[in-house]
Design a protein around this motif. Structure first.
Motif, PDB file in Angstrom:
ATOM      1  N   THR A 192     -16.298  58.694  28.106  1.00  0.00           N
ATOM      2  CA  THR A 192     -15.145  58.969  27.237  1.00  0.00           C
ATOM      3  C   THR A 192     -13.982  58.034  27.572  1.00  0.00           C
ATOM      4  O   THR A 192     -13.356  57.442  26.688  1.00  0.00           O
ATOM      5  CB  THR A 192     -14.706  60.448  27.384  1.00  0.00           C
ATOM      6  OG1 THR A 192     -15.841  61.260  27.132  1.00  0.00           O
ATOM      7  CG2 THR A 192     -13.586  60.808  26.432  1.00  0.00           C
ATOM      8  N   GLU A 196     -12.369  55.329  25.143  1.00  0.00           N
ATOM      9  CA  GLU A 196     -10.970  55.469  24.718  1.00  0.00           C
ATOM     10  C   GLU A 196     -10.133  54.236  25.068  1.00  0.00           C
ATOM     11  O   GLU A 196      -9.237  53.871  24.334  1.00  0.00           O
ATOM     12  CB  GLU A 196     -10.347  56.700  25.387  1.00  0.00           C
ATOM     13  CG  GLU A 196     -10.727  57.997  24.706  1.00  0.00           C
ATOM     14  CD  GLU A 196      -9.800  59.130  25.109  1.00  0.00           C
ATOM     15  OE1 GLU A 196      -9.848  59.517  26.287  1.00  0.00           O
ATOM     16  OE2 GLU A 196      -9.031  59.605  24.255  1.00  0.00           O
ATOM     17  N   GLU A 222     -20.094  54.182  17.835  1.00  0.00           N
ATOM     18  CA  GLU A 222     -20.289  52.753  17.577  1.00  0.00           C
ATOM     19  C   GLU A 222     -20.453  51.952  18.865  1.00  0.00           C
ATOM     20  O   GLU A 222     -21.068  50.888  18.864  1.00  0.00           O
ATOM     21  CB  GLU A 222     -19.153  52.203  16.700  1.00  0.00           C
ATOM     22  CG  GLU A 222     -17.827  52.070  17.410  1.00  0.00           C
ATOM     23  CD  GLU A 222     -16.706  51.635  16.465  1.00  0.00           C
ATOM     24  OE1 GLU A 222     -16.298  52.467  15.646  1.00  0.00           O
ATOM     25  OE2 GLU A 222     -16.254  50.498  16.598  1.00  0.00           O
ATOM     26  N   TRP A 389     -15.484  65.587  22.258  1.00  0.00           N
ATOM     27  CA  TRP A 389     -15.810  65.172  20.891  1.00  0.00           C
ATOM     28  C   TRP A 389     -14.572  65.020  20.025  1.00  0.00           C
ATOM     29  O   TRP A 389     -14.542  64.207  19.110  1.00  0.00           O
ATOM     30  CB  TRP A 389     -16.870  66.097  20.272  1.00  0.00           C
ATOM     31  CG  TRP A 389     -18.204  65.770  20.872  1.00  0.00           C
ATOM     32  CD1 TRP A 389     -18.949  66.554  21.695  1.00  0.00           C
ATOM     33  CD2 TRP A 389     -18.915  64.515  20.771  1.00  0.00           C
ATOM     34  NE1 TRP A 389     -20.081  65.887  22.108  1.00  0.00           N
ATOM     35  CE2 TRP A 389     -20.089  64.641  21.551  1.00  0.00           C
ATOM     36  CE3 TRP A 389     -18.686  63.312  20.114  1.00  0.00           C
ATOM     37  CZ2 TRP A 389     -21.023  63.607  21.687  1.00  0.00           C
ATOM     38  CZ3 TRP A 389     -19.610  62.293  20.245  1.00  0.00           C
ATOM     39  CH2 TRP A 389     -20.757  62.431  21.011  1.00  0.00           C
ATOM     40  N   LYS A 390     -13.513  65.785  20.383  1.00  0.00           N
ATOM     41  CA  LYS A 390     -12.251  65.593  19.655  1.00  0.00           C
ATOM     42  C   LYS A 390     -11.740  64.162  19.887  1.00  0.00           C
ATOM     43  O   LYS A 390     -11.222  63.506  19.002  1.00  0.00           O
ATOM     44  CB  LYS A 390     -11.221  66.616  20.150  1.00  0.00           C
ATOM     45  CG  LYS A 390     -10.574  67.315  18.998  1.00  0.00           C
ATOM     46  CD  LYS A 390      -9.743  68.516  19.269  1.00  0.00           C
ATOM     47  CE  LYS A 390      -8.856  68.493  20.469  1.00  0.00           C
ATOM     48  NZ  LYS A 390      -8.399  69.797  20.893  1.00  0.00           N
ATOM     49  N   ARG A 391     -11.936  63.692  21.112  1.00  0.00           N
ATOM     50  CA  ARG A 391     -11.468  62.342  21.445  1.00  0.00           C
ATOM     51  C   ARG A 391     -12.385  61.264  20.868  1.00  0.00           C
ATOM     52  O   ARG A 391     -11.929  60.161  20.548  1.00  0.00           O
ATOM     53  CB  ARG A 391     -11.425  62.178  22.978  1.00  0.00           C
ATOM     54  CG  ARG A 391     -10.365  63.020  23.626  1.00  0.00           C
ATOM     55  CD  ARG A 391     -10.604  63.121  25.127  1.00  0.00           C
ATOM     56  NE  ARG A 391      -9.588  63.947  25.756  1.00  0.00           N
ATOM     57  CZ  ARG A 391      -8.414  63.501  26.189  1.00  0.00           C
ATOM     58  NH1 ARG A 391      -8.125  62.226  26.073  1.00  0.00           N
ATOM     59  NH2 ARG A 391      -7.541  64.312  26.736  1.00  0.00           N
ATOM     60  N   GLU A 393     -14.739  61.612  18.246  1.00  0.00           N
ATOM     61  CA  GLU A 393     -15.348  61.697  16.915  1.00  0.00           C
ATOM     62  C   GLU A 393     -14.900  60.562  15.992  1.00  0.00           C
ATOM     63  O   GLU A 393     -15.661  60.137  15.125  1.00  0.00           O
ATOM     64  CB  GLU A 393     -15.194  63.108  16.328  1.00  0.00           C
ATOM     65  CG  GLU A 393     -14.039  63.430  15.512  1.00  0.00           C
ATOM     66  CD  GLU A 393     -13.862  64.963  15.415  1.00  0.00           C
ATOM     67  OE1 GLU A 393     -14.863  65.710  15.457  1.00  0.00           O
ATOM     68  OE2 GLU A 393     -12.700  65.385  15.301  1.00  0.00           O
ATOM     69  N   ARG A 394     -13.723  60.023  16.260  1.00  0.00           N
ATOM     70  CA  ARG A 394     -13.274  58.920  15.383  1.00  0.00           C
ATOM     71  C   ARG A 394     -14.164  57.673  15.518  1.00  0.00           C
ATOM     72  O   ARG A 394     -14.128  56.776  14.705  1.00  0.00           O
ATOM     73  CB  ARG A 394     -11.823  58.580  15.685  1.00  0.00           C
ATOM     74  CG  ARG A 394     -11.635  57.751  16.940  1.00  0.00           C
ATOM     75  CD  ARG A 394     -10.206  57.439  17.186  1.00  0.00           C
ATOM     76  NE  ARG A 394      -9.634  58.504  18.001  1.00  0.00           N
ATOM     77  CZ  ARG A 394      -8.553  58.335  18.728  1.00  0.00           C
ATOM     78  NH1 ARG A 394      -7.909  57.194  18.674  1.00  0.00           N
ATOM     79  NH2 ARG A 394      -8.090  59.302  19.481  1.00  0.00           N
ATOM     80  N   TYR A 395     -14.953  57.620  16.603  1.00  0.00           N
ATOM     81  CA  TYR A 395     -15.831  56.451  16.790  1.00  0.00           C
ATOM     82  C   TYR A 395     -17.241  56.686  16.282  1.00  0.00           C
ATOM     83  O   TYR A 395     -18.115  55.842  16.438  1.00  0.00           O
ATOM     84  CB  TYR A 395     -15.882  56.063  18.277  1.00  0.00           C
ATOM     85  CG  TYR A 395     -14.517  55.771  18.832  1.00  0.00           C
ATOM     86  CD1 TYR A 395     -13.795  54.660  18.394  1.00  0.00           C
ATOM     87  CD2 TYR A 395     -13.925  56.617  19.760  1.00  0.00           C
ATOM     88  CE1 TYR A 395     -12.521  54.402  18.875  1.00  0.00           C
ATOM     89  CE2 TYR A 395     -12.650  56.369  20.244  1.00  0.00           C
ATOM     90  CZ  TYR A 395     -11.958  55.258  19.794  1.00  0.00           C
ATOM     91  OH  TYR A 395     -10.706  55.012  20.272  1.00  0.00           O
ATOM     92  N   GLN A 396     -17.452  57.883  15.695  1.00  0.00           N
ATOM     93  CA  GLN A 396     -18.779  58.178  15.159  1.00  0.00           C
ATOM     94  C   GLN A 396     -18.994  57.419  13.871  1.00  0.00           C
ATOM     95  O   GLN A 396     -18.116  57.409  13.010  1.00  0.00           O
ATOM     96  CB  GLN A 396     -18.893  59.673  14.862  1.00  0.00           C
ATOM     97  CG  GLN A 396     -19.605  60.422  15.964  1.00  0.00           C
ATOM     98  CD  GLN A 396     -19.708  61.905  15.692  1.00  0.00           C
ATOM     99  OE1 GLN A 396     -19.429  62.689  16.558  1.00  0.00           O
ATOM    100  NE2 GLN A 396     -20.109  62.286  14.515  1.00  0.00           N
TER     101      GLN A 396
END
Ligand code: ATP
Length: 426
Positions: A192, A196, A222, A389-391, A393-396
């Motif tokens: 993570t 990040e 990604e 996953w909150k941190r 999920e934007r990279y999914q």
């Protein structure tokens, strides 16, 4: 004759630590009671002499006191090293957490070595939530915007504050620990934090041999270039990475690069293996299976042997550290060693080259040891799945947009000024 005092003798006639005495006096009483000194020619005992004390500060908070003592001339350095390990003499006597060190430059402008007894007001916490991890001092405040090329991750809270691991200084790491003591949570913190702080530059290759459930969802990120969930997939992935590495080696030679840290290449590739015991060949296995596992171990050894300078970072985890599951070639080239609780002193010796992991508390999850040239006791941050996953999920990205990122099968180096490389998946 000057001689090291035989402390069991002295302990027998020990004076109790006077009630209500101050810490400094108590430390001196402990020196006397444990024979932490020498007798001179005249038969007089000589103990370390108090020089100075300093507050220990973490951020704005005063968290303890550092007592500096001058050791009597003739006290051998080997005895000092022994004493650094007998820290419980002081922590038990003072009923406080203590660190003992023998080192230089403790007093400003003074290069001489002194004995330092650090007494802390409180122990490391049993729980350290991830959200309390402070900004790493090596990252500038606007790091996430500037993408500064620093590769540091938080390891945990130690007595003196925060402990970090720098993958540019120490490219490879082993992680040991009996099941349910925090290895997977530690890996999640690592992944993570790397994503990040380096969403553009980190590439992750995960070998999840615990059935692929724990890291399955990571395939969608990604930055995750492959997840192998059995030894066969691991062998294909590692073969691909090994080919990449050879190409990269040539590319470095042609460009007279000696280490990635001194090149414009920003990308770093992390190969994470959990659980490595599944890659250890067993007597009862068929020849082909043994060969395949042997090949995986060979590739993993090669990554630690030559991959560091080329930008490859290996994190090799096992529940059962033995000479079979933690091959010497990997261990010798992994200078950062993390361990959680282990069942025996032998396992601890395999994992970190010394005992200690067997004595970690059985009721504190995430409590670990970190060994480099020194040993640190730490509490790893707890990162819960929903927070992670909150941190992340934007990279999914949808699987279809990633191609089929199961395995790395082909590698091409594209000669760009920035030295970026291309990995093609089949
Ligand atoms: N750093 C931590 N702080 C507090 N609790 C933790 C920490 N790490 C793990 N735990 C607790 O322990 C449980 C087991 O942790 P984890 O899944 O990381 O163990 P593990 O060693 O990887 O086990 P396994 O090998 O079976 O997967 C977690 O679900 C969590 O409740």
């Amino acid at each position: 004759m000057i001689e090291w005092l035989a402390f069991p003798l002295l302990v027998a006639g020990a004076a109790a630590i006077p009630k209500g005495s101050n810490e400094r006096k108590s430390i001196q009483t402990i020196f006397e009671n444990t024979g932490y000194g020498i007798t001179n020619k005249k038969g007089e005992p000589q103990f370390p002499k108090f020089k100075k004390k300093y507050p220990i500060v973490d951020g704005k908070e005063e968290i303890g006191t550092k007592y500096v003592f001058q050791i009597p001339l003739g006290l051998p350095a080997t005895k000092m090293a022994e004493m650094e390990k007998k820290v419980h003499f002081f922590s038990d006597g003072l009923s406080r957490p203590v660190l003992v060190e023998f080192k230089a430059w403790v007093i400003p402008n003074d290069p001489r070595k002194y004995l330092v007894i650090k007494v802390f007001k409180k122990d490391i916490p049993n729980l350290f939530p991830y959200k309390l991890v402070p900004e790493c001092p090596v990252y500038p405040e606007d790091h996430k915007k500037t993408g500064e090329n620093k590769w540091v991750i938080p390891l945990g809270k130690v007595l003196e504050g925060m402990l970090w691991h720098d993958f540019e200084q120490i490219p490879h790491m082993t992680v040991a620990g009996t099941t349910r003591f925090g290895k997977t949570v530690f890996l999640k913190v690592l992944v993570t934090y790397l994503i990040e702080y380096h969403p553009q530059d980190v590439e992750l290759y995960i070998i999840d041999l615990k059935g692929g459930l724990e890291f399955g969802r990571y395939k969608l990120l990604e930055q995750v270039k492959g997840v192998a969930s059995n030894p066969m997939e691991a062998a294909i992935m590692l073969d691909g990475i090994h080919n990449q590495m050879q190409e990269k080696y040539k590319y470095f030679q042609e460009n007279f690069y000696t280490n990635i840290s001194n090149t414009p290449i920003k990308k770093r590739k992390f190969i994470i293996v959990d659980e490595a015991a599944q890659l250890a060949p067993e007597k009862w296995m068929k020849k082909e299976q043994k060969e395949m596992l042997g090949m995986c171990q060979y590739f993993l050894g090669e990554i630690t042997r030559i991959g560091g300078g080329l930008g490859y970072r290996e994190v090799f985890c096992t529940q059962y550290p033995t000479s079979d599951t933690l091959p010497r070639s990997i261990k010798q080239n992994s200078d950062g060693k993390v361990t959680f609780r282990l069942p025996s002193g032998y396992a601890s010796e395999v994992a970190i080259d010394e005992r200690g992991a067997e004595e970690l508390p059985s009721d504190v999850k995430g409590r670990g040891l970190y060994k480099t040239h020194e040993l640190q006791r730490m509490q790893v941050p707890l990162l819960e799945d929903h927070d992670m996953w909150k941190r992340l999920e934007r990279y999914q990205v949808p699987q279809s947009m990633k191609g089929a990122p199961e395995n790395v099968v082909e590698y091409r180096e594209k000669e760009e000024p920035a030295g970026e490389d291309l990995v093609k998946f089949g």
